[in-house]
Structures are given as structure tokens and as C-alpha cells.
Design an enzyme around this catalytic site. Structure first.
Site, PDB file in Angstrom:
ATOM      1  N   SER A 184       5.468  -6.812   4.024  1.00  0.00           N
ATOM      2  CA  SER A 184       4.048  -7.153   3.941  1.00  0.00           C
ATOM      3  C   SER A 184       3.836  -8.636   3.708  1.00  0.00           C
ATOM      4  O   SER A 184       2.824  -9.187   4.104  1.00  0.00           O
ATOM      5  CB  SER A 184       3.392  -6.424   2.772  1.00  0.00           C
TER       6      SER A 184
ATOM      7  N   HIS B  99       4.504  -4.056  11.225  1.00  0.00           N
ATOM      8  CA  HIS B  99       3.823  -3.871   9.947  1.00  0.00           C
ATOM      9  C   HIS B  99       2.860  -2.687  10.009  1.00  0.00           C
ATOM     10  O   HIS B  99       1.845  -2.744  10.708  1.00  0.00           O
ATOM     11  CB  HIS B  99       3.081  -5.165   9.562  1.00  0.00           C
TER      12      HIS B  99
ATOM     13  N   GLU C  46       0.700  -3.758  13.269  1.00  0.00           N
ATOM     14  CA  GLU C  46       0.756  -5.184  13.606  1.00  0.00           C
ATOM     15  C   GLU C  46       2.162  -5.494  14.130  1.00  0.00           C
ATOM     16  O   GLU C  46       3.150  -5.284  13.418  1.00  0.00           O
ATOM     17  CB  GLU C  46       0.450  -6.043  12.374  1.00  0.00           C
TER      18      GLU C  46
ATOM     19  N   ASN D 276      -3.693  -8.470   5.888  1.00  0.00           N
ATOM     20  CA  ASN D 276      -3.547  -8.910   4.493  1.00  0.00           C
ATOM     21  C   ASN D 276      -3.974 -10.360   4.276  1.00  0.00           C
ATOM     22  O   ASN D 276      -4.422 -10.727   3.191  1.00  0.00           O
ATOM     23  CB  ASN D 276      -2.104  -8.708   4.013  1.00  0.00           C
TER      24      ASN D 276
HETATM   25  P1  NAI Z   1       9.244   2.122  -1.799  1.00  0.00           P
HETATM   26  O1  NAI Z   1       9.731   1.576  -3.081  1.00  0.00           O
HETATM   27  O2  NAI Z   1       8.365   3.330  -1.797  1.00  0.00           O
HETATM   28  O3  NAI Z   1      10.512   2.474  -0.864  1.00  0.00           O
HETATM   29  C1  NAI Z   1      11.612   1.639  -0.706  1.00  0.00           C
HETATM   30  C2  NAI Z   1      12.839   2.518  -0.503  1.00  0.00           C
HETATM   31  O4  NAI Z   1      13.927   1.730  -0.046  1.00  0.00           O
HETATM   32  C3  NAI Z   1      13.306   3.214  -1.785  1.00  0.00           C
HETATM   33  O5  NAI Z   1      13.331   4.610  -1.568  1.00  0.00           O
HETATM   34  C4  NAI Z   1      14.717   2.646  -2.015  1.00  0.00           C
HETATM   35  O6  NAI Z   1      15.628   3.619  -2.529  1.00  0.00           O
HETATM   36  C5  NAI Z   1      15.117   2.213  -0.623  1.00  0.00           C
HETATM   37  N1  NAI Z   1      16.129   1.160  -0.560  1.00  0.00           N
HETATM   38  C6  NAI Z   1      16.196   0.032  -1.296  1.00  0.00           C
HETATM   39  N2  NAI Z   1      17.253  -0.719  -0.900  1.00  0.00           N
HETATM   40  C7  NAI Z   1      17.851  -0.048   0.110  1.00  0.00           C
HETATM   41  C8  NAI Z   1      18.978  -0.307   0.943  1.00  0.00           C
HETATM   42  N3  NAI Z   1      19.706  -1.412   0.802  1.00  0.00           N
HETATM   43  N4  NAI Z   1      19.309   0.602   1.887  1.00  0.00           N
HETATM   44  C9  NAI Z   1      18.571   1.724   2.042  1.00  0.00           C
HETATM   45  N5  NAI Z   1      17.489   2.026   1.291  1.00  0.00           N
HETATM   46  C10 NAI Z   1      17.134   1.144   0.336  1.00  0.00           C
HETATM   47  O7  NAI Z   1       8.551   0.895  -1.032  1.00  0.00           O
HETATM   48  P2  NAI Z   1       7.427   0.908   0.110  1.00  0.00           P
HETATM   49  O8  NAI Z   1       6.088   0.824  -0.499  1.00  0.00           O
HETATM   50  O9  NAI Z   1       7.734   2.002   1.058  1.00  0.00           O
HETATM   51  O10 NAI Z   1       7.687  -0.515   0.809  1.00  0.00           O
HETATM   52  C11 NAI Z   1       8.788  -0.750   1.670  1.00  0.00           C
HETATM   53  C12 NAI Z   1       8.516  -1.995   2.505  1.00  0.00           C
HETATM   54  O11 NAI Z   1       7.311  -1.806   3.246  1.00  0.00           O
HETATM   55  C13 NAI Z   1       8.340  -3.299   1.724  1.00  0.00           C
HETATM   56  O12 NAI Z   1       8.903  -4.354   2.455  1.00  0.00           O
HETATM   57  C14 NAI Z   1       6.825  -3.460   1.659  1.00  0.00           C
HETATM   58  O13 NAI Z   1       6.428  -4.807   1.574  1.00  0.00           O
HETATM   59  C15 NAI Z   1       6.413  -2.883   2.997  1.00  0.00           C
HETATM   60  N6  NAI Z   1       5.037  -2.376   3.075  1.00  0.00           N
HETATM   61  C16 NAI Z   1       4.482  -1.643   2.050  1.00  0.00           C
HETATM   62  C17 NAI Z   1       3.184  -1.163   2.152  1.00  0.00           C
HETATM   63  C18 NAI Z   1       2.590  -0.340   1.066  1.00  0.00           C
HETATM   64  O14 NAI Z   1       1.363  -0.089   1.120  1.00  0.00           O
HETATM   65  N7  NAI Z   1       3.350   0.118   0.087  1.00  0.00           N
HETATM   66  C19 NAI Z   1       2.360  -1.437   3.351  1.00  0.00           C
HETATM   67  C20 NAI Z   1       3.067  -2.121   4.409  1.00  0.00           C
HETATM   68  C21 NAI Z   1       4.337  -2.603   4.237  1.00  0.00           C
END
Ligand code: NAI
Length: 303
Positions: free
Chosen positions: A137, A158, A170, A208
Site C-alpha cells: 500500500s 494493489h 490499481e 490512498n
Molecule cells: P496480514 O498481516 O493480514 O497478512 C500478512 C500475512 O503474511 C500473514 O499471514 C503472515 O503470516 C504472512 N507472511 C509474513 N511474512 C511472510 C513470508 N516471508 N512468507 C510468507 N508469508 C508471510 O496483512 P494484510 O493486511 O493482508 O497486508 C498484506 C500486504 O497487503 C501489505 O503489503 C499491505 O500493505 C497490503 N495491503 C493491505 C491492505 C489492507 O487493507 N489491509 C489494502 C491493500 C494492500
């Protein structure tokens, strides 16, 4: 003739096998919509326990879709759920999985060095054709891609939360993303049922970059005492036609997320006053009043 040729060569090269790294909030949604539209998906996580949780949450989400779409035909709904799930597999071994992947889409923690480590570990071993993409993000796609040789096959994809519901995707091009990569990703976005827009690799991309400063300016109004949270929200809903006011929206997004995006941009672009840190936001984060998800933010949600 040339048109037919290019369509069929594109179809042959189309993205079919997708690897989603990170099965959290975003990754599980991305995996679901890809599988729903007929792609083969492999979700990669750190351990089996998380993978089991991810699988269960996708199953529940699909059951909700089935209940709505196949209201009168429960058997078809059941088939939809099991067929979609049959296209999703899980793994803890990324190196293995990338061998058969057209697209590796990363949705792990928002941390540049962890993302670097991940992409570096697969750049030399993934097939040449494999496209890498990040769902970040707030980080720069070029910076994430800097550790890879395949910069022409690197882009941002995105998504928005909740992924199965939000229609927008995006597609972020760096100066080095090739036309072919870009076109394949736009076609894939369409294939999974999203409306894809294109933008350059700039902070916050489109949505954003506009929403974070809007929330920040609304919070600055509060901090100056210009208007109450409720009045600011009513004003933007009734005066600008927004479905949610900016303070409500900030509470919904989560103050930890907004605060870290804003502080990251401020560090990188200290001359931009729109990115200046917000004392009241920092205070809420310190007090763990992160908004709707903790029951309190600028508003209180506790019953
Ligand atoms: P989250 O914390 O729910 O999920 C992240 C997952 O990645 C966790 O389950 C973790 O165990 C796993 N993980 C961490 N390191 C890892 C690795 N080396 N190999 C495999 N799995 C690994 O986070 P979320 O909210 O899903 O965000 C993920 C990405 O998406 C971030 O880059 C965030 O900026 C982006 N994003 C988030 C949004 C949101 O509304 N939460 C919207 C758009 C993008």
C-alpha cells in the site's frame, strides 16, 4: 490477421497459475477471487497453522457468496464452493511453488527488507516468464523490485479490502515494467472480475494518495478545533456526497495503518505539508485506540 495472432499469442501466454505469498487479510481475498475466476492458485505462508486458518476463512467467504448467488439452488452453491476450493492449494515452500507459476503476487507484511528477502530468494530460480508483483500500500514498487534482475517483469497490483467485494485494482507500472507485463496484468485483472486502472509508481498510487491526505486534513481540522468529528463527517457526506465521512473512514481503516503510512511519507517527503505527522493520531496509536477494530478511535464503538 495480425490482430488474431496477437490475441492468440496473448491468450497462450495468459496468466493461469498464480502464487499468492501471504495468506492474511489481503492474500486470502486475492486467492479467493483468482480461484473463483478459474485460475489455479497456490497460497504460500510461513507455517501450516496459518495456512489452515487461511483455507478456512476462504471457505467461509465462498459459502457466503454461494448463499447469495445460488439462493434457490443450494446444490449448485455447494458445487461452486468445492470447485473453487479445488483450484486452491497451499504450501510453505515458495522455491518449490514458483517453478510452475505465471505470477507471484506478494501480500506479506508491509516491511521493505522482508519483501526484499522474499523476492531475492526466488528471482534466480523462478522461470524466466514469471511475473512478480507486490500488493504493497505504501512502499515504492521500484524499491521493492530493486533486488531483482527481472525489473521488466515487476509491477504493483494493489487491491482493496475486502478484496471479494471491492471492484478496483490499481496496476502500478515502474519505468522499467514492460508493455507485455503490463498488458498481461491488465488482462488478468479483467479476468478476475476487477476494474483495473493504471498509475505510476508514486506514493499511495491513486486512491490512498487522495484518501490519506483527506483523512489527515480532517484530523488537522479537529486538532485546531474548527469543527467536531460528527460535523466534519456530516459535512462530507451531505456536502460532497461521500458515503463515509473522513473521521469515520479513519476509524474504519485503523489508526496504526494510517499513522505508519503518513509517517513513512513524511520521512521521504518532509517538504510536503500534507504528510506532516498528526499528534492526536499518534496519541490514539500509543493508547491502542486504533478505531473500529479495537472499539475506540475518534469515536467510541463499545456498547
Ligand atoms: P496480514 O498481516 O493480514 O497478512 C500478512 C500475512 O503474511 C500473514 O499471514 C503472515 O503470516 C504472512 N507472511 C509474513 N511474512 C511472510 C513470508 N516471508 N512468507 C510468507 N508469508 C508471510 O496483512 P494484510 O493486511 O493482508 O497486508 C498484506 C500486504 O497487503 C501489505 O503489503 C499491505 O500493505 C497490503 N495491503 C493491505 C491492505 C489492507 O487493507 N489491509 C489494502 C491493500 C494492500
Amino acid at each position: 490477421i495480425s490482430r488474431n495472432f496477437s490475441t492468440s499469442s496473448l491468450a497462450r501466454a495468459a496468466i493461469k497459475n498464480v502464487t499468492v505469498v501471504g495468506g492474511g487479510l489481503m492474500g486470502s481475498g486475492i486467492a479467493q477471487v483468482s480461484a473463483q475466476s478459474g485460475h489455479n492458485v497456490t497460497i504460500v505462508e510461513l507455517n501450516q497453522e496459518v495456512l489452515d486458518k487461511t483455507h478456512k476463512s476462504i471457505q467461509q467467504s465462498l459459502q457466503r457468496v454461494a448463499k447469495k448467488v445460488y439462493k434457490e439452488k443450494p446444490q449448485e452453491g455447494e458445487n461452486f464452493v468445492s470447485e473453487t476450493l479445488s483450484r486452491i492449494s497451499t504450501s510453505t515452500n515458495l522455491a518449490d511453488v514458483v517453478q510452475n507459476s505465471d505470477l507471484v503476487l506478494e501480500a506479506i507484511v508491509e516491511n521493505l527488507s522482508i519483501k526484499h528477502k522474499l523476492f531475492k530468494s526466488i528471482d534466480d530460480i523462478a522461470p524466466e516468464k514469471t511475473i512478480f508483483a507486490s500488493n504493497t500500500s505504501s512502499l515504492s514498487i521500484s524499491e521493492i523490485a530493486s533486488v531483482c534482475k527481472r525489473k521488466d517483469k515487476f509491477a504493483g497490483l494493489h487491491f482493496f479490502n475486502p478484496v471479494p467485494v471491492m471492484k478496483l485494482l490499481e496496476v502500478v507500472r515502474t519505468p522499467e515494467t514492460s508493455d507485455e507485463t503490463y498488458e498481461k496484468l491488465m488482462a488478468w485483472g479483467k479476468a478476475i472480475g476487477k476494474t483495473a486502472i493504471t498509475c505510476k509508481d508514486t506514493p499511495g498510487f491513486v486512491v490512498n494518495r487522495l484518501l490519506v491526505p483527506l483523512m489527515a486534513e480532517a484530523i488537522r481540522m479537529l486538532e485546531r478545533g474548527d469543527a467536531s468529528p460528527k460535523d466534519i463527517d456530516i459535512a462530507m457526506k451531505l456536502g460532497a456526497g461521500h458515503p463515509m465521512g473522513p473521521i469515520e473512514l479513519a476509524d474504519y481503516v485503523g489508526h496504526d495503518t494510517t499513522n505508519s503510512i503518513l509517517n513513512g511519507w513524511h520521512e521521504k517527503f518532509p517538504e510536503n505539508p500534507l504528510f506532516n505527522p498528526l499528534p492526536s493520531l499518534q496519541k490514539l496509536v500509543d493508547e491502542k485506540k486504533l478505531g473500529v477494530k479495537t472499539g475506540e478511535g475518534y469515536y467510541c464503538y463499545k456498547k
